[in-house]
Design an enzyme around this catalytic site. Structure first.
Site, PDB file in Angstrom:
ATOM      1  CG  HIS A   1      -8.752   5.246   1.086  1.00 35.30           C
ATOM      2  ND1 HIS A   1      -7.728   5.335   0.167  1.00 35.30           N
ATOM      3  CD2 HIS A   1      -9.066   6.523   1.403  1.00 35.30           C
ATOM      4  CE1 HIS A   1      -7.439   6.616  -0.034  1.00 35.30           C
ATOM      5  NE2 HIS A   1      -8.241   7.350   0.702  1.00 35.30           N
TER       6      HIS A   1
ATOM      7  CD  GLU B   1      -8.489   9.952  -1.510  1.00 36.89           C
ATOM      8  OE1 GLU B   1      -7.889  10.240  -0.474  1.00 36.89           O
ATOM      9  OE2 GLU B   1      -9.553   9.291  -1.508  1.00 36.89           O
TER      10      GLU B   1
ATOM     11  CG  HIS C   1      -4.993  10.251   3.602  1.00 39.81           C
ATOM     12  ND1 HIS C   1      -4.807   8.901   3.396  1.00 39.81           N
ATOM     13  CD2 HIS C   1      -6.035  10.605   2.807  1.00 39.81           C
ATOM     14  CE1 HIS C   1      -5.701   8.457   2.521  1.00 39.81           C
ATOM     15  NE2 HIS C   1      -6.454   9.465   2.145  1.00 39.81           N
TER      16      HIS C   1
ATOM     17  CG  HIS D   1     -14.013  12.139  -0.827  1.00 39.19           C
ATOM     18  ND1 HIS D   1     -13.428  11.499  -1.900  1.00 39.19           N
ATOM     19  CD2 HIS D   1     -13.080  12.100   0.166  1.00 39.19           C
ATOM     20  CE1 HIS D   1     -12.216  11.084  -1.563  1.00 39.19           C
ATOM     21  NE2 HIS D   1     -11.972  11.452  -0.310  1.00 39.19           N
TER      22      HIS D   1
END
Ligand code: DHB
Ligand code: FE
Length: 453
Positions: free
Chosen positions: A158, A389, A205, A342
């Site tokens: 996302h 995530e 977030h 990431h």
């Protein structure tokens, strides 16, 4: 709704559930405003004028003006909220409670001194008996036949820059085209298989939740979720329409299944939720609604401790039970978002681990129970700190029909329709899967398909 509400029969009692909460939302929020001295002073100075500032029904306004707490409760008020009105006028809880009983203040106080109200005559059976005398006996209506089906699960990164690329018309630039090409098949498939409701698993977030409050699992029970301004201005995409009735059912089923979800009626949704919608449904101006309702299911992966994979996987299995016990024939998809590898922080920023990511995809497909046992440290070490995530994908995977309630092999099957992996998008490896769900006795699904690609 299918929600079992045995508490409706407790005499002289209103349980504050999702229906009451929705009915009394503005009434209770008005009450909360009385926590501030300035607001109390304004309310006392001119009650009607102050009440006109709130979206209350005429009935609710009148009930407040009359200080009729029974009526306020009937209209959705909750006693802890309503007590702020009483407190504003210097009433004690005993005075407020007594005011709802038809007794004088002295009679109520004396009853309490004498040991309180007796349970005799105040049980459920007493209320039922009184109702049968009043209304006659009505046999319970037969259970509805139609339930939702989970047609598919979708998994995707996302990355906010993907949303920005769409919003700024950069999707044809070679850097971005390589990403969007991987979603072309999915968009076509989604157009042909649009669900009624998406249960969208994502993480907030530092947008709706800051360090003031850090809920582990959140279900969005409100009717609308505005698009958040994350500092760049809100994305020019439509607001998200929820499904309060279905969400309330899911919340009840999951909480009674020991998953302590946080209920959120109002929350702005960030890139974690809107970028997957844009990826799957394509460009959409803010005034053209998304083609389905969305129930946000947010997971804390920001401040540790974050839930482990096995817990997410178990939540997915409970989610399927919850979905299938609702009494409308909805087509439902579950989406898991975030990842893949990431790291956005520190000297190790930019970490990408293709091998680990692809092993994760393989295992998510064919050995999700094994993947669910993998601990946080492995995600952080191998897939980067923000690669954590990916535990959210296990919620969507756990809801699929090839997995039994206890985590063993299920009676249905899951079919890999689409798989895509690409590096990079911003700081991230992009991963994407679409899995069709074939429930055991699903005549529309045809012959059982294998779980492997
Ligand atoms: C990026 C990826 C994310 O998942 C996120 O939440 C924020 C930024 C990125 O790669 O830039
Ligand atoms: Fe993210």
């Amino acid at each position: 709704m299918t929600m079992d509400k045995p508490y409706l029969d407790v005499p002289g009692t209103t349980i504050f559930d999702a229906d009451q909460s929705a009915k009394g939302y503005h009434l209770n929020q008005f009450c909360m405003s009385l926590m501030k001295p300035d607001n109390r002073a304004r309310f006392i100075a001119d009650q009607s004028a102050y009440l006109d500032e709130w979206e209350l029904s005429p009935e609710q306004k009148q009930a407040v003006l009359d200080l009729d707490l029974n009526e306020c409760i009937r209209l959705g008020g909750n006693i802890y909220f309503l007590s702020k009105i009483g407190a504003t006028f210097g009433l004690s809880f005993q005075q407020m409670a007594g005011s709802m009983t038809g007794m004088t203040e002295a009679e109520y106080r004396d009853m309490m001194l004498a040991g309180g109200r007796s349970i005799e005559g105040n049980r459920i059976r007493d209320a039922l008996a009184a109702r049968i005398v009043e209304q006659g006996y009505a046999a319970p209506s037969p259970a509805a036949e139609a339930h939702p089906t989970i047609s598919a699960s979708v998994y995707t990164s996302h990355v906010p820059a993907i949303g920005a690329a769409m919003d700024l018309g950069k999707t044809e630039e070679p850097y971005w085209k390589a990403v969007f090409d991987g979603y072309e098949w999915s968009r076509q498939w989604m157009a042909d298989n649009t669900p009624d409701v998406v249960i969208l698993v994502y993480n907030d977030h530092a947008t709706a939740f800051d360090l003031h409050l850090i809920p582990t699992f959140v279900i969005g029970t409100g009717p609308h979720f505005p698009v958040a301004d994350e500092g760049y201005g809100p994305r020019p995409v439509p607001p998200v329409e929820g499904d309060p009735d279905f969400a309330a059912h899911l919340a009840q089923a999951l909480i009674l299944d020991d998953f302590d979800l946080t209920l959120v009626n109002e929350m702005a949704v960030d890139h974690g939720l809107t970028v997957p919608l844009s990826l799957m449904f394509g460009e959409r101006p803010p005034d053209e609604p998304w083609p389905c309702k969305v129930i946000p299911l947010a997971v804390n992966v920001v401040q540790y401790p974050v839930p482990h994979g096995a817990r997410c996987y178990a939540l997915g299995r409970a989610l399927r039970r919850a979905v299938e016990s609702y009494d409308k024939p909805l087509r439902v998809q579950i989406w898991g978002t975030g990842g893949m590898s990431h790291q956005l922080q520190g000297p190790r920023a930019g970490l990408i681990n293709r091998e680990w990511d692809n092993a994760f995809l393989d295992r998510l497909i064919s050995d999700p129970a094994g993947q669910a046992e993998v601990g946080h440290l492995n995600y952080v070490e191998e897939a980067g700190s923000e690669g954590i995530e990916l535990v959210m994908w296990l919620i969507a995977r756990g809801a699929m029909a090839d997995i039994a309630d206890d985590g063993g092999p299920g009676a249905g099957t899951t079919e890999v329709l689409h798989r895509f992996y690409h590096v990079p998008a911003s700081n991230t490896a992009v991963g994407h899967l679409v899995l069709a769900n074939h429930a055991a006795q699903d005549p529309a699904s045809g012959p059982a398909a294998p779980t492997q690609e």
